[in-house]
Write an enzyme that holds these catalytic residues in place. Sequence first.
Site, PDB file in Angstrom:
ATOM      1  N   LYS A  81      20.829  44.966 -29.616  1.00  0.00           N
ATOM      2  CA  LYS A  81      20.060  43.962 -30.775  1.00  0.00           C
ATOM      3  C   LYS A  81      19.339  45.152 -32.016  1.00  0.00           C
ATOM      4  CE  LYS A  81      16.195  45.834 -27.566  1.00  0.00           C
ATOM      5  NZ  LYS A  81      14.407  45.444 -26.775  1.00  0.00           N
ATOM      6  N   ASP A  82      20.298  46.549 -31.488  1.00  0.00           N
ATOM      7  CA  ASP A  82      19.848  47.593 -32.211  1.00  0.00           C
ATOM      8  C   ASP A  82      21.079  47.748 -33.386  1.00  0.00           C
ATOM      9  OD1 ASP A  82      18.066  48.318 -30.891  1.00  0.00           O
ATOM     10  OD2 ASP A  82      18.788  50.018 -29.403  1.00  0.00           O
ATOM     11  N   ARG A 129       7.997  41.273 -34.042  1.00  0.00           N
ATOM     12  CA  ARG A 129       8.851  39.831 -33.881  1.00  0.00           C
ATOM     13  C   ARG A 129       7.481  39.341 -32.410  1.00  0.00           C
ATOM     14  NH1 ARG A 129      11.421  39.077 -29.366  1.00  0.00           N
ATOM     15  NH2 ARG A 129      11.324  41.432 -28.433  1.00  0.00           N
ATOM     16  N   ARG A 130       7.549  40.579 -31.489  1.00  0.00           N
ATOM     17  CA  ARG A 130       6.901  39.875 -30.170  1.00  0.00           C
ATOM     18  C   ARG A 130       4.743  39.994 -30.251  1.00  0.00           C
ATOM     19  NH1 ARG A 130       9.631  45.285 -26.826  1.00  0.00           N
ATOM     20  NH2 ARG A 130      11.428  43.695 -26.357  1.00  0.00           N
ATOM     21  N   ARG A 151       5.259  53.292 -29.324  1.00  0.00           N
ATOM     22  CA  ARG A 151       6.244  53.295 -29.461  1.00  0.00           C
ATOM     23  C   ARG A 151       6.478  54.059 -27.863  1.00  0.00           C
ATOM     24  NH1 ARG A 151       9.776  56.495 -33.293  1.00  0.00           N
ATOM     25  NH2 ARG A 151      11.159  56.116 -32.070  1.00  0.00           N
ATOM     26  N   ARG A 157       6.175  53.504 -22.121  1.00  0.00           N
ATOM     27  CA  ARG A 157       4.820  52.725 -21.979  1.00  0.00           C
ATOM     28  C   ARG A 157       4.103  51.845 -21.276  1.00  0.00           C
ATOM     29  NH1 ARG A 157       8.087  49.390 -27.183  1.00  0.00           N
ATOM     30  NH2 ARG A 157       8.940  51.428 -27.926  1.00  0.00           N
ATOM     31  N   CYS A 244      16.888  44.648 -38.464  1.00  0.00           N
ATOM     32  CA  CYS A 244      15.972  43.929 -36.578  1.00  0.00           C
ATOM     33  C   CYS A 244      14.871  45.266 -36.745  1.00  0.00           C
ATOM     34  CB  CYS A 244      16.975  45.047 -35.910  1.00  0.00           C
ATOM     35  SG  CYS A 244      17.026  47.196 -36.735  1.00  0.00           S
TER      36      CYS A 244
END
Length: 329
Positions: A81-82, A129-130, A151, A157, A244
Site C-alpha cells: 500500500k506504500d 481514507r479511514r 502519526r 499509536r 496513496c
Amino acid sequence: MNDKALRLGTRRSKLAMAQSGQVAEAVRRVTGRPVELVEITTYGDVSREALAQIGGTGVFVTALRDALLRGEVDFAVHSLKDLPTTQPEDLVLAAVPEREDPRDVIVARDALKFADLPRGARIGTGSPRRMAQLNAYARGHGLDIETVPIRGNVDTRIGYVRKGELDAVVLAAAGLNRIGRSDEVTDFLSVDTVLPAPGQGALAIECAAGNADLIAALAELDDPFTRAAVTAERSLLAALEAGCSAPVGALADLPPAPLERGDTQADRQIVKEMRLRGVVGTTDGTALVQMSTTGPVPETHDQALALGRELATEMLAAGAAGLMGERAH
C-alpha cells in the site's frame, strides 16, 4: 550453486523488520542462499510531518529503490500500500506473496468495540481514507465520534490509547499480526464499514529488472490471486489519479457465493469471479462515492488493470473526482 548471501533492503521500523524477516526466511527456502537484512532509513521514517503533507506517495519507498538501483541491495520488501502506482522501468515486482488479513482494526480503551465507543469518542488515525469512512459510518448510524490525526509507529499509536489521550486508534490487522500483537485488537472493522487501502495486507518483493535469475527464484513466492487483486485495486487508485494519501479505499475479493445444497466449503475453492469495491469520500464523511463491480478472475496483468479502470470510470462519473481534494499531478 551460488551461495553468496542475498542482500534484502528493508526499512528499520519494527514492522518492516518483521515482514522482511519473514520474506528472508521464504527466500532462503526457495534459493538455498543465505539472506542478510540491510537496514535503510527512508524520508518517511525521519520526517515528523504528517504523511498527507509530505506527499504520502513513495516517502517510504524511494530510498529502498535507490539502494536497489545502485546495487547496494539485491531485493527489497515493501508494504504494497506504500508503493506509488507507476512502476519504474528498471525495477520489477518479482513477487506478491499471499495476502495477510486486509482489514482495519481498532485498539480501544477498556476492550471496547467500535459500536460501543462513548459519545464524542476520539479516534486516532493518520489516514484520510479511514477518517472519511469512519465519519460516514458514524453519521449513518447515529454515532458521535471525532477523528484525530496522528502519526508514528504501532507503539506510539497504541500508546495514545494506553495513556488515555485517545479512546481508540485504527491500525491495519496485517501489521499487528506480523509483529505478533493481534491480541491487542479490540474490534475488527468489517470491510463493509471501512474498505482498506489499495494493496493493504500485501507485500511486494522488488528487484532490478536485469536480475533474471533472482526474478525467476522469487517468482515462486508469488500468489497469483493476491497479485490480480492488488493490481486491480491499484489500477483503480491510479485511474482516480490519486496518491496513496488520498481518501480512497479499495478491495478485490471473492463475491459472496450462495452455497448450493450439498455444496461444501471445499467445492468453493475453485474461484471464478472477483469483486472489486472502491470508495472515495471527503474526510468529514459527508460525501462518499462507493461502488463495486464483479467479473471473471483476471488471468493477465492487463485484465486486472482493466477491472480497476472500469470501476474508476464509473466512480468518476458518479462525482468521485470532486471528493479527493488536490488531485495528484
